[in-house]
Design a protein around this motif. Structure first.
Motif, PDB file in Angstrom:
ATOM      1  N   ILE A  80       0.856  -1.188   0.000  1.00 40.13           N
ATOM      2  CA  ILE A  80       0.000   0.000   0.000  1.00 40.13           C
ATOM      3  C   ILE A  80       0.894   1.240   0.000  1.00 40.13           C
ATOM      4  CG2 ILE A  80      -1.735   1.299   1.292  1.00 40.13           C
ATOM      5  CD1 ILE A  80      -2.644  -1.418   2.460  1.00 40.13           C
ATOM      6  N   GLN A  81       0.703   2.081  -1.006  1.00 37.86           N
ATOM      7  CA  GLN A  81       1.507   3.292  -1.136  1.00 37.86           C
ATOM      8  C   GLN A  81       0.653   4.535  -0.889  1.00 37.86           C
ATOM      9  OE1 GLN A  81       3.011   2.393  -5.222  1.00 37.86           O
ATOM     10  NE2 GLN A  81       5.036   2.815  -4.344  1.00 37.86           N
ATOM     11  N   THR A  82       1.288   5.547  -0.328  1.00 35.76           N
ATOM     12  CA  THR A  82       0.621   6.841  -0.220  1.00 35.76           C
ATOM     13  C   THR A  82       0.642   7.524  -1.589  1.00 35.76           C
ATOM     14  OG1 THR A  82       2.632   8.070   0.304  1.00 35.76           O
ATOM     15  CG2 THR A  82       1.441   7.054   2.149  1.00 35.76           C
ATOM     16  N   ILE A  83      -0.185   8.552  -1.762  1.00 37.51           N
ATOM     17  CA  ILE A  83      -0.192   9.280  -3.020  1.00 37.51           C
ATOM     18  C   ILE A  83       1.151   9.964  -3.259  1.00 37.51           C
ATOM     19  CG2 ILE A  83      -1.176  11.354  -1.971  1.00 37.51           C
ATOM     20  CD1 ILE A  83      -1.795  10.015  -5.566  1.00 37.51           C
ATOM     21  N   ASP A  84       1.815  10.396  -2.203  1.00 43.19           N
ATOM     22  CA  ASP A  84       3.127  11.018  -2.360  1.00 43.19           C
ATOM     23  C   ASP A  84       4.155  10.002  -2.856  1.00 43.19           C
ATOM     24  OD1 ASP A  84       2.419  13.632  -1.603  1.00 43.19           O
ATOM     25  OD2 ASP A  84       2.564  13.115   0.527  1.00 43.19           O
ATOM     26  N   GLU A  85       4.099   8.774  -2.319  1.00 41.47           N
ATOM     27  CA  GLU A  85       5.021   7.729  -2.790  1.00 41.47           C
ATOM     28  C   GLU A  85       4.749   7.396  -4.245  1.00 41.47           C
ATOM     29  OE1 GLU A  85       5.907   5.150   1.283  1.00 41.47           O
ATOM     30  OE2 GLU A  85       4.040   4.787   0.164  1.00 41.47           O
ATOM     31  N   GLN A  86       3.490   7.300  -4.619  1.00 35.13           N
ATOM     32  CA  GLN A  86       3.149   7.018  -6.013  1.00 35.13           C
ATOM     33  C   GLN A  86       3.647   8.129  -6.930  1.00 35.13           C
ATOM     34  OE1 GLN A  86      -1.147   6.510  -5.315  1.00 35.13           O
ATOM     35  NE2 GLN A  86      -0.967   4.504  -6.286  1.00 35.13           N
ATOM     36  N   ALA A  87       3.466   9.376  -6.503  1.00 38.55           N
ATOM     37  CA  ALA A  87       3.866  10.514  -7.325  1.00 38.55           C
ATOM     38  C   ALA A  87       5.384  10.557  -7.504  1.00 38.55           C
ATOM     39  CB  ALA A  87       3.365  11.814  -6.708  1.00 38.55           C
ATOM     40  N   THR A  88       6.111  10.284  -6.436  1.00 37.83           N
ATOM     41  CA  THR A  88       7.577  10.280  -6.519  1.00 37.83           C
ATOM     42  C   THR A  88       8.061   9.199  -7.472  1.00 37.83           C
ATOM     43  OG1 THR A  88       7.797  11.125  -4.255  1.00 37.83           O
ATOM     44  CG2 THR A  88       9.703   9.987  -5.187  1.00 37.83           C
ATOM     45  N   GLU A  89       7.465   8.011  -7.363  1.00 39.28           N
ATOM     46  CA  GLU A  89       7.833   6.912  -8.260  1.00 39.28           C
ATOM     47  C   GLU A  89       7.509   7.251  -9.709  1.00 39.28           C
ATOM     48  OE1 GLU A  89       6.647   2.214  -8.966  1.00 39.28           O
ATOM     49  OE2 GLU A  89       6.095   3.211  -7.097  1.00 39.28           O
ATOM     50  N   THR A  90       6.331   7.818  -9.940  1.00 40.58           N
ATOM     51  CA  THR A  90       5.905   8.159 -11.298  1.00 40.58           C
ATOM     52  C   THR A  90       6.810   9.218 -11.905  1.00 40.58           C
ATOM     53  OG1 THR A  90       3.608   7.631 -10.777  1.00 40.58           O
ATOM     54  CG2 THR A  90       3.991   9.056 -12.677  1.00 40.58           C
ATOM     55  N   ILE A 129      10.131   7.706 -12.996  1.00 43.16           N
ATOM     56  CA  ILE A 129      10.035   6.989 -14.273  1.00 43.16           C
ATOM     57  C   ILE A 129       9.965   7.987 -15.430  1.00 43.16           C
ATOM     58  CG2 ILE A 129       8.614   5.427 -15.652  1.00 43.16           C
ATOM     59  CD1 ILE A 129       7.676   4.159 -13.018  1.00 43.16           C
ATOM     60  N   LEU A 130       9.229   9.069 -15.229  1.00 40.17           N
ATOM     61  CA  LEU A 130       9.099  10.089 -16.262  1.00 40.17           C
ATOM     62  C   LEU A 130      10.459  10.624 -16.684  1.00 40.17           C
ATOM     63  CD1 LEU A 130       7.055  11.927 -17.845  1.00 40.17           C
ATOM     64  CD2 LEU A 130       7.300  13.546 -15.952  1.00 40.17           C
ATOM     65  N   GLN A 131      11.361  10.765 -15.724  1.00 41.64           N
ATOM     66  CA  GLN A 131      12.678  11.323 -16.031  1.00 41.64           C
ATOM     67  C   GLN A 131      13.530  10.401 -16.885  1.00 41.64           C
ATOM     68  OE1 GLN A 131      13.178  14.630 -15.168  1.00 41.64           O
ATOM     69  NE2 GLN A 131      11.033  14.213 -14.667  1.00 41.64           N
ATOM     70  N   THR A 132      13.151   9.142 -16.997  1.00 44.47           N
ATOM     71  CA  THR A 132      13.924   8.218 -17.829  1.00 44.47           C
ATOM     72  C   THR A 132      13.528   8.300 -19.309  1.00 44.47           C
ATOM     73  OG1 THR A 132      12.371   6.349 -17.625  1.00 44.47           O
ATOM     74  CG2 THR A 132      14.023   6.633 -15.877  1.00 44.47           C
ATOM     75  N   LYS A 133      12.465   9.001 -19.622  1.00 48.10           N
ATOM     76  CA  LYS A 133      12.008   9.094 -21.004  1.00 48.10           C
ATOM     77  C   LYS A 133      12.890  10.058 -21.783  1.00 48.10           C
ATOM     78  CE  LYS A 133       8.771   6.309 -19.794  1.00 48.10           C
ATOM     79  NZ  LYS A 133       8.848   4.880 -20.161  1.00 48.10           N
ATOM     80  N   GLY A 134      13.178   9.708 -23.009  1.00 50.22           N
ATOM     81  CA  GLY A 134      14.185  10.438 -23.770  1.00 50.22           C
ATOM     82  C   GLY A 134      13.718  11.680 -24.495  1.00 50.22           C
TER      83      GLY A 134
END
Length: 406
Positions: free
Chosen positions: A36-46, A49-54
């Motif tokens: 179970i993740q908090t919305i802040d944890e989900q946002a940080t993870e998302t 991942i976004l930063q890996t896009k070229g």
């Protein structure tokens, strides 16, 4: 509503954010990962991942996948990084997805598609799109005059979707209370009509009584279904935009972004620039390069402000020069729109009026202090144009609005 329907509903789905109590109650155990993740944890993870896009386009695809699955998470990330993500979610990256919409189509993203050929389907389509939600804001476009890229038919639906994302991220509008709509009345872009994958109506744009009747029926249906709605018109062509706004502005809560919104932004920018230069708005000479929906709308808003600052209507009009595809607009031109006519010049004002056929010649003749561009013509703000302005005013004010062309 069963568990799968909840997970497939972007307004209800929380992904790994469902609490254990919610998982038990909604029958979600075993359907999502156990952590179970908090919305802040989900946002940080998302965001990581976004930063890996070229590229910005890859980032937009990734963000739209989140949007399609989990509105809460999407807007959490977008609102946390709004300055960085605005040009990815909206302009200019959205131009790429509009131009390739039919080839890249995966999901409708909550939009309602209305066809001018099927007016009897308006009510059912709007009901289906709302799906019982209390709709308070609709952004609707027929995509004829998308700023910077023109007519893209049904593919301009992305503009309605994108603009509502901005409303939520920047103004806090509840995303469950908005509805993006596109009116497909055909397209005049031949490449779309010839494209076997094009998803819209394969005919030229409908004009006249059939179009007007469709708009009337659309507005009346919207008012009946959603009595508290605010109706936002986006990127309609110059032959329809002002007519539609004028028809309904005193009857319903409505707004045209290209006519009113762009004008407000340009006026604020000009007033800010004049604070720096120490000059008065009523002393300026204004050239609009582009006299379509946006260009004429901006001129009208600045004209209104000049009157508020003490000029008479005739005095205020004397400060404006509109340049379109035929050059400087003159009052003997039978093709002028109702919005252009009040600001058209007389040929008798100029020794060689027939020479004023492009922006540079007009700048040389008029010596503007303000130059605003809304035309789709690239490369018009040349070094010569800028130098010519600078030769005649200490602090020239220059805005170019179709950011796809910058």
């Amino acid at each position: 509503m069963n568990s799968q329907e909840i997970l497939n509903n972007p307004f209800l789905n929380k992904g790994t954010g469902f609490t254990q109590e919610e998982r038990d109650e909604l029958g979600l155990n075993g359907l999502i990962p156990p952590r179970i993740q908090t919305i802040d944890e989900q946002a940080t993870e998302t965001y990581g991942i976004l930063q890996t896009k070229g590229s910005d386009l890859e980032k937009r695809f990734f963000l739209m996948n989140i949007f399609n699955e989990n509105r809460t998470l999407f807007f959490k990330v977008f609102s946390q990084h709004i300055e960085e993500l605005m040009p990815i979610v909206y302009d200019p990256t959205i131009a790429d997805t509009i131009e390739n919409y039919s080839h890249w189509y995966v999901r409708p993203q909550g939009a309602v598609f209305l066809s001018v050929d099927d007016p009897d389907d308006i009510e059912s389509a709007l009901r289906n799109g709302a799906d019982g939600r209390d709709i308070r804001l609709i952004v609707v476009s027929d995509s004829e005059g998308i700023l910077g890229i023109g007519d893209w038919g049904v593919q301009g639906v992305d503009i309605s979707v994108g603009k509502l994302m901005v409303y939520t991220a920047a103004a806090g509008i509840d995303p469950s209370q908005v509805l993006p709509v596109v009116i497909d009345d055909g397209t005049n872009r031949q490449s779309l009509l010839e494209d076997p994958l094009y998803l819209g109506n394969r005919h030229k744009r409908i004009r006249g009584e059939q179009y007007d009747n469709f708009i009337d029926k659309f507005v009346s249906t919207v008012e009946d279904l959603f009595p508290k709605v605010y109706l936002h018109w986006e990127d309609f062509g110059r032959s329809n935009a002002a007519n539609i706004l004028n028809r309904y502005k005193d009857k319903i809560t409505t707004f045209n972004d290209d006519i009113q919104g762009t004008g407000i932004i340009v006026l604020s920018g000009i007033l800010g620039a004049l604070q720096i230069s120490g000059e008065k708005l009523t002393e300026q000479r204004y050239v609009s390069f582009g006299a379509g929906t946006a260009g004429a709308g901006i001129v009208q808003r600045i004209y209104d402000e000049m009157i508020l600052q003490g000029l008479s209507p005739d005095e205020a009009k004397s400060h404006f020069y509109l340049v379109d595809k035929q050059g400087l607009l003159f009052d003997d031109d039978e093709t002028l729109t109702p919005e252009q006519k009040p600001f058209a010049r007389s040929r008798s004002e100029f020794d060689k009026a027939s020479d004023l056929v492009d922006l540079e010649s007009v700048v040389k003749a008029v010596h503007p202090t303000i130059l605003v561009g809304t035309s789709t013509v690239p490369g018009a703000f040349t070094e010569n144009v800028v130098k010519e302005m600078a030769d005649h005013t200490d602090r020239p004010i220059i805005f170019q609005f179709p950011t796809q062309l910058n």
